[in-house]
Design a protein around this motif. Structure first.
Motif, mmCIF file in Angstrom:
data_model
loop_
_atom_site.group_PDB
_atom_site.id
_atom_site.type_symbol
_atom_site.label_atom_id
_atom_site.label_comp_id
_atom_site.label_asym_id
_atom_site.label_seq_id
_atom_site.Cartn_x
_atom_site.Cartn_y
_atom_site.Cartn_z
ATOM 1 N N SER A 78 -9.508 -48.921 -33.150
ATOM 2 C CA SER A 78 -10.398 -48.952 -31.990
ATOM 3 C C SER A 78 -9.654 -48.626 -30.700
ATOM 4 O O SER A 78 -10.124 -47.834 -29.880
ATOM 5 N N ASN A 98 -10.565 -45.123 -28.797
ATOM 6 C CA ASN A 98 -11.271 -45.350 -27.534
ATOM 7 C C ASN A 98 -10.364 -45.145 -26.325
ATOM 8 O O ASN A 98 -10.753 -45.447 -25.194
ATOM 9 N N THR A 155 -7.816 -46.715 -25.223
ATOM 10 C CA THR A 155 -7.540 -47.932 -24.471
ATOM 11 C C THR A 155 -6.091 -47.925 -23.995
ATOM 12 O O THR A 155 -5.158 -47.873 -24.806
ATOM 13 N N ARG A 169 -19.759 -49.003 -29.417
ATOM 14 C CA ARG A 169 -18.703 -49.099 -28.404
ATOM 15 C C ARG A 169 -19.267 -49.602 -27.084
ATOM 16 O O ARG A 169 -18.636 -50.415 -26.395
#
Length: 355
Positions: free
Chosen positions: A35, A39, A41, A70
């Motif tokens: 994730s 994404n 991050t 998301r």
């Protein structure tokens, strides 16, 4: 004894849709790491080899993150909604919106264009709100009301930004001064000694939001010239004549055929594309440009410089796509910033051979 099991959704071919758990197993990492990587991050430090391994596993499996899921985790989407144009927009505006989309993508927003033809303001706002965008950037073709803006904000839009001819309450408004374009073009023609000035008013649906203010700007220039000149001066005799025109050769030829009857010695042709259309028709009708009629367009397109005579035009300083994208990002990040208004479209004449 009965028990339930979570069913994996199937593709039309029968092959299971890959999940983040599949990517995690193939890459040898946790689902959280998958994730974080997919994404983008930045708050979590993950080594570049691990990031590369996750991306390669996702590509091999054909996995893409679920946007709605998301958004639920983040509490908001990264979607910026751009209502698509209802009207034919020229190259200047097309380039601006391309630049805007590139800059929003650079800031990690997903750009979605929404066809809103035929929708009234409140209908459009409800349709847009269903997608839960984090921001809406409207060109102003749908004239949003204060109630429509409030609906969008209640549905999660952190910023509503309008580009139009008027300020909309509750939005960051970038007001495009269309009248100034007609005003500077006409003032230039008056200063060049022209007195009967035609102003092209396109007949294409939807262009009235641009053409009406440009015609009013031309009339203001004529009134200002008369006021400054005083009684008996030449400028007091300036006349502005609206000229309805479709964007086709037949309409341009018909207008050129009546030109000497109209007694015009100049024309502000709305923009460069209409100017090119009309100038060619005037030349075909034996009307010399600029000796008999001066022609001025707007937008400062490259094609205008390739014409003979080269086309005089109004150069328009549009807001940069980068500048607007950064305004969107700032408004999304800081919802406490009060709505602001700013006027755009500083305009100046570029004189060439046609005037």
């Amino acid at each position: 004894m009965s028990h339930s099991t979570e069913q994996t959704p199937e593709r039309p071919t029968g092959q299971a849709v890959p999940t983040s758990a599949d990517v995690a197993r193939l890459a040898g990492v946790s689902r959280a790491t998958v994730s974080y990587v997919l994404n983008n991050t930045s708050a979590v430090r993950i080594s570049e080899p691990t990031r590369r391994r996750v991306r390669e596993a996702a590509e091999e499996l054909g996995y893409v993150p679920h946007a709605a899921a998301r958004s639920l985790r983040a509490g908001h989407s990264r979607m910026v909604l751009l209502p698509s144009a209802h009207i034919p927009v020229g190259p200047l505006y097309s380039q601006f919106f391309n630049d805007l989309q590139w800059e929003l993508r650079r800031l990690d927003y997903t750009v979605v264009q929404y066809g809103s033809v035929g929708l009234k303001p409140d209908e459009a706002a409800r349709a847009w709100a269903e997608l839960r965008p984090v921001a809406v950037v409207s060109l102003g073709e749908v004239e949003l009301t204060e109630q429509a803006v409030e609906l969008l904000k209640r549905s999660g839009a952190r910023a509503v930004i309008t580009l139009g001819t008027q300020q909309v309450p509750g939005t960051h408004s970038l007001a495009m001064d269309q009248g100034r374009i007609g005003e500077v073009a006409t003032a230039h023609l008056i200063e060049s000694g022209r007195r009967r000035i035609g102003v092209v008013v396109p007949e294409e649906p939807g262009l009235g939001m641009f053409s009406r203010p440009r015609l009013e700007g031309a009339r203001r220039a004529a009134e200002s010239a008369a006021a400054e000149a005083g009684a008996g001066a030449d400028a007091a005799g300036v006349t502005v004549v609206p000229l309805p025109l479709r964007y086709d050769e037949e309409s341009a030829d018909e207008l050129a055929g009546r030109w000497r009857e109209l007694g015009l010695d100049a024309v502000f042709a709305y923009n460069d594309e209409y100017a090119m259309l009309l100038m060619r028709a005037l030349q075909d009708a034996g009307i010399s440009v600029p000796d008999e009629t001066a022609v001025v367009g707007a937008d400062d397109l490259l094609l205008g410089r390739l014409l003979r005579p080269r086309l005089s035009t109004v150069h328009i300083d549009m807001v940069l796509g980068r500048e607007l994208a950064e305004l969107v990002d700032q408004a999304v990040r800081d919802t406490d910033v009060p709505p602001r208004s700013r006027r755009l479209l500083d305009s100046r004449v570029v004189r060439r051979e046609s005037s």
